[in-house]
Design a protein around this motif. Structure first.
Motif, PDB file in Angstrom:
ATOM      1  N   ALA A   1       0.832  -1.208   0.000  1.00 60.85           N
ATOM      2  CA  ALA A   1       0.000   0.000   0.000  1.00 60.85           C
ATOM      3  C   ALA A   1       0.864   1.254   0.000  1.00 60.85           C
ATOM      4  O   ALA A   1       0.587   2.211  -0.731  1.00 60.85           O
ATOM      5  N   PHE A   2       1.926   1.254   0.792  1.00 58.22           N
ATOM      6  CA  PHE A   2       2.830   2.407   0.849  1.00 58.22           C
ATOM      7  C   PHE A   2       3.505   2.625  -0.509  1.00 58.22           C
ATOM      8  O   PHE A   2       3.536   3.743  -1.020  1.00 58.22           O
ATOM      9  N   ASN A   3       4.038   1.564  -1.097  1.00 61.41           N
ATOM     10  CA  ASN A   3       4.763   1.667  -2.375  1.00 61.41           C
ATOM     11  C   ASN A   3       3.876   2.120  -3.524  1.00 61.41           C
ATOM     12  O   ASN A   3       4.374   2.683  -4.500  1.00 61.41           O
ATOM     13  N   HIS A   4       2.574   1.864  -3.428  1.00 55.63           N
ATOM     14  CA  HIS A   4       1.645   2.249  -4.490  1.00 55.63           C
ATOM     15  C   HIS A   4       0.750   3.426  -4.086  1.00 55.63           C
ATOM     16  O   HIS A   4      -0.234   3.713  -4.762  1.00 55.63           O
ATOM     17  N   GLU A   5       1.113   4.089  -2.970  1.00 54.53           N
ATOM     18  CA  GLU A   5       0.398   5.270  -2.486  1.00 54.53           C
ATOM     19  C   GLU A   5      -1.101   5.029  -2.351  1.00 54.53           C
ATOM     20  O   GLU A   5      -1.927   5.827  -2.787  1.00 54.53           O
ATOM     21  N   LEU A   6      -1.452   3.905  -1.719  1.00 54.78           N
ATOM     22  CA  LEU A   6      -2.858   3.537  -1.569  1.00 54.78           C
ATOM     23  C   LEU A   6      -3.476   4.010  -0.257  1.00 54.78           C
ATOM     24  O   LEU A   6      -4.694   4.044  -0.124  1.00 54.78           O
ATOM     25  N   GLY A   7      -2.662   4.341   0.719  1.00 50.76           N
ATOM     26  CA  GLY A   7      -3.196   4.783   2.003  1.00 50.76           C
ATOM     27  C   GLY A   7      -3.787   3.626   2.795  1.00 50.76           C
ATOM     28  O   GLY A   7      -3.401   2.468   2.638  1.00 50.76           O
ATOM     29  N   LEU A   8      -4.745   3.943   3.658  1.00 51.17           N
ATOM     30  CA  LEU A   8      -5.401   2.928   4.480  1.00 51.17           C
ATOM     31  C   LEU A   8      -6.477   2.202   3.664  1.00 51.17           C
ATOM     32  O   LEU A   8      -7.010   2.752   2.698  1.00 51.17           O
ATOM     33  N   PRO A   9      -6.823   0.980   4.056  1.00 52.00           N
ATOM     34  CA  PRO A   9      -7.897   0.265   3.357  1.00 52.00           C
ATOM     35  C   PRO A   9      -9.225   1.004   3.469  1.00 52.00           C
ATOM     36  O   PRO A   9      -9.431   1.794   4.389  1.00 52.00           O
ATOM     37  N   VAL A  10     -10.123   0.701   2.535  1.00 50.38           N
ATOM     38  CA  VAL A  10     -11.483   1.234   2.601  1.00 50.38           C
ATOM     39  C   VAL A  10     -12.474   0.128   2.963  1.00 50.38           C
ATOM     40  O   VAL A  10     -13.615   0.406   3.339  1.00 50.38           O
ATOM     41  N   ALA A  11     -12.044  -1.137   2.848  1.00 53.05           N
ATOM     42  CA  ALA A  11     -12.865  -2.283   3.238  1.00 53.05           C
ATOM     43  C   ALA A  11     -11.953  -3.488   3.439  1.00 53.05           C
ATOM     44  O   ALA A  11     -10.942  -3.632   2.740  1.00 53.05           O
ATOM     45  N   VAL A  12     -12.323  -4.331   4.400  1.00 53.13           N
ATOM     46  CA  VAL A  12     -11.585  -5.567   4.666  1.00 53.13           C
ATOM     47  C   VAL A  12     -12.586  -6.622   5.113  1.00 53.13           C
ATOM     48  O   VAL A  12     -13.505  -6.325   5.876  1.00 53.13           O
ATOM     49  N   VAL A  13     -12.404  -7.836   4.656  1.00 55.40           N
ATOM     50  CA  VAL A  13     -13.166  -8.977   5.149  1.00 55.40           C
ATOM     51  C   VAL A  13     -12.216 -10.162   5.211  1.00 55.40           C
ATOM     52  O   VAL A  13     -11.284 -10.260   4.406  1.00 55.40           O
ATOM     53  N   TYR A  14     -12.430 -11.035   6.204  1.00 54.56           N
ATOM     54  CA  TYR A  14     -11.587 -12.225   6.277  1.00 54.56           C
ATOM     55  C   TYR A  14     -12.427 -13.448   6.612  1.00 54.56           C
ATOM     56  O   TYR A  14     -13.515 -13.345   7.183  1.00 54.56           O
ATOM     57  N   PHE A  15     -11.912 -14.601   6.212  1.00 50.09           N
ATOM     58  CA  PHE A  15     -12.559 -15.857   6.562  1.00 50.09           C
ATOM     59  C   PHE A  15     -11.501 -16.833   7.043  1.00 50.09           C
ATOM     60  O   PHE A  15     -10.308 -16.630   6.838  1.00 50.09           O
ATOM     61  N   ASN A  16     -11.949 -17.863   7.731  1.00 49.37           N
ATOM     62  CA  ASN A  16     -11.066 -18.911   8.219  1.00 49.37           C
ATOM     63  C   ASN A  16     -11.205 -20.143   7.337  1.00 49.37           C
ATOM     64  O   ASN A  16     -12.288 -20.412   6.800  1.00 49.37           O
ATOM     65  N   SER A  17     -10.112 -20.886   7.218  1.00 50.95           N
ATOM     66  CA  SER A  17     -10.142 -22.125   6.448  1.00 50.95           C
ATOM     67  C   SER A  17      -9.117 -23.074   7.032  1.00 50.95           C
ATOM     68  O   SER A  17      -8.089 -22.646   7.553  1.00 50.95           O
ATOM     69  N   GLN A  18      -9.414 -24.360   6.951  1.00 50.58           N
ATOM     70  CA  GLN A  18      -8.452 -25.348   7.390  1.00 50.58           C
ATOM     71  C   GLN A  18      -8.501 -26.535   6.445  1.00 50.58           C
ATOM     72  O   GLN A  18      -9.474 -26.735   5.726  1.00 50.58           O
ATOM     73  N   ARG A  19      -7.413 -27.297   6.463  1.00 55.66           N
ATOM     74  CA  ARG A  19      -7.282 -28.442   5.573  1.00 55.66           C
ATOM     75  C   ARG A  19      -8.451 -29.403   5.779  1.00 55.66           C
ATOM     76  O   ARG A  19      -8.842 -29.695   6.902  1.00 55.66           O
ATOM     77  N   GLU A  20      -8.977 -29.898   4.659  1.00 56.56           N
ATOM     78  CA  GLU A  20     -10.072 -30.856   4.708  1.00 56.56           C
ATOM     79  C   GLU A  20      -9.513 -32.278   4.730  1.00 56.56           C
ATOM     80  O   GLU A  20      -8.498 -32.540   4.087  1.00 56.56           O
ATOM     81  N   PRO A  21     -10.191 -33.189   5.451  1.00 53.66           N
ATOM     82  CA  PRO A  21      -9.772 -34.588   5.356  1.00 53.66           C
ATOM     83  C   PRO A  21      -9.859 -35.032   3.895  1.00 53.66           C
ATOM     84  O   PRO A  21     -10.783 -34.645   3.184  1.00 53.66           O
ATOM     85  N   SER A  22      -8.908 -35.820   3.442  1.00 52.19           N
ATOM     86  CA  SER A  22      -8.830 -36.163   2.018  1.00 52.19           C
ATOM     87  C   SER A  22     -10.089 -36.828   1.489  1.00 52.19           C
ATOM     88  O   SER A  22     -10.437 -36.662   0.333  1.00 52.19           O
ATOM     89  N   GLY A  23     -10.835 -37.543   2.304  1.00 54.29           N
ATOM     90  CA  GLY A  23     -12.049 -38.195   1.838  1.00 54.29           C
ATOM     91  C   GLY A  23     -13.225 -37.256   1.683  1.00 54.29           C
ATOM     92  O   GLY A  23     -14.209 -37.592   1.047  1.00 54.29           O
ATOM     93  N   ASN A  24     -13.147 -36.047   2.248  1.00 54.09           N
ATOM     94  CA  ASN A  24     -14.279 -35.112   2.220  1.00 54.09           C
ATOM     95  C   ASN A  24     -14.151 -34.009   1.177  1.00 54.09           C
ATOM     96  O   ASN A  24     -15.006 -33.157   1.104  1.00 54.09           O
ATOM     97  N   ARG A  25     -13.117 -34.021   0.388  1.00 54.40           N
ATOM     98  CA  ARG A  25     -12.948 -32.956  -0.603  1.00 54.40           C
ATOM     99  C   ARG A  25     -13.959 -33.111  -1.733  1.00 54.40           C
ATOM    100  O   ARG A  25     -14.256 -34.220  -2.178  1.00 54.40           O
ATOM    101  N   ARG A  26     -14.454 -31.991  -2.184  1.00 55.63           N
ATOM    102  CA  ARG A  26     -15.441 -31.972  -3.262  1.00 55.63           C
ATOM    103  C   ARG A  26     -14.782 -32.452  -4.546  1.00 55.63           C
ATOM    104  O   ARG A  26     -13.687 -32.057  -4.890  1.00 55.63           O
ATOM    105  N   ARG A  27     -15.455 -33.311  -5.250  1.00 56.96           N
ATOM    106  CA  ARG A  27     -14.943 -33.805  -6.541  1.00 56.96           C
ATOM    107  C   ARG A  27     -15.105 -32.720  -7.584  1.00 56.96           C
ATOM    108  O   ARG A  27     -16.116 -32.047  -7.655  1.00 56.96           O
TER     109      ARG A  27
END
Length: 176
Positions: free
Chosen positions: A149-175
């Protein structure tokens, strides 16, 4: 005294990824039918393809979107903080991220161990960033949102969202 506690502070996004800011633009993120809200859980298989990111704002305004993982390779030892997953620049306000210029292609969550936070940060640009002005980083690990942000002169964010994720058991992954 206010009873509201900002989930970005509780989730340590403010502090570890961005500085305290005042949201001024609405950003809606969804993976298919799953709307992303701060701290929600998204399975890696559900997030394999880039999300739909809708941005409010005026059409003349331009935005930069980043997605990083501040917990790489492990939340208890984030030696690769932050791991870069996506950069799009020159997104017109009132549209979605597909209308911008991809600087770093999307890479879905791939948490090897533990619960990882994936943070989408939106900045308002002062002007259009032309080709060559925003060269992609040499590598995805060790990215720094504040330095970018500093190098591109963007300043502070105007919006942020985050989510959590963790590794899925190999048998439960979506095909696919």
């Amino acid at each position: 005294m206010s009873r509201f506690v900002d989930p970005l502070v509780v989730g340590r996004v403010v502090g570890e990824v961005v500085d305290l800011f005042v949201p001024s633009v609405a950003m809606a993120v969804s993976y298919g039918a799953k709307d992303v809200s701060n701290g929600c859980h998204v399975k890696p298989s559900m997030a394999a393809d880039q999300p739909l990111v809708r941005i409010s704002g005026r059409r003349n305004d331009l935005y930069t979107l980043l997605m990083t993982d501040p917990d790489a390779p492990s939340p208890s030892d984030p030696t690769m903080r932050e791991y870069l997953h996506w950069i799009i620049m020159n997104i017109p306000g009132g549209t979605d991220a597909t209308k911008g210029d991809v600087v770093v292609p999307y890479m879905g969550p791939q948490p090897p161990v533990g619960i990882h936070r994936y943070v989408l940060v939106l900045f308002e640009q002062k002007s259009r960033l032309v080709d060559g002005c925003a060269s992609p980083p040499a590598d995805r690990p060790y990215f720094n949102t504040r330095a970018f942000a500093f190098n591109h002169e963007l300043g502070l964010p105007v919006a942020v969202v985050y989510f959590n994720s963790q590794r899925e058991p190999s048998g439960n992954r979506r095909r696919r």
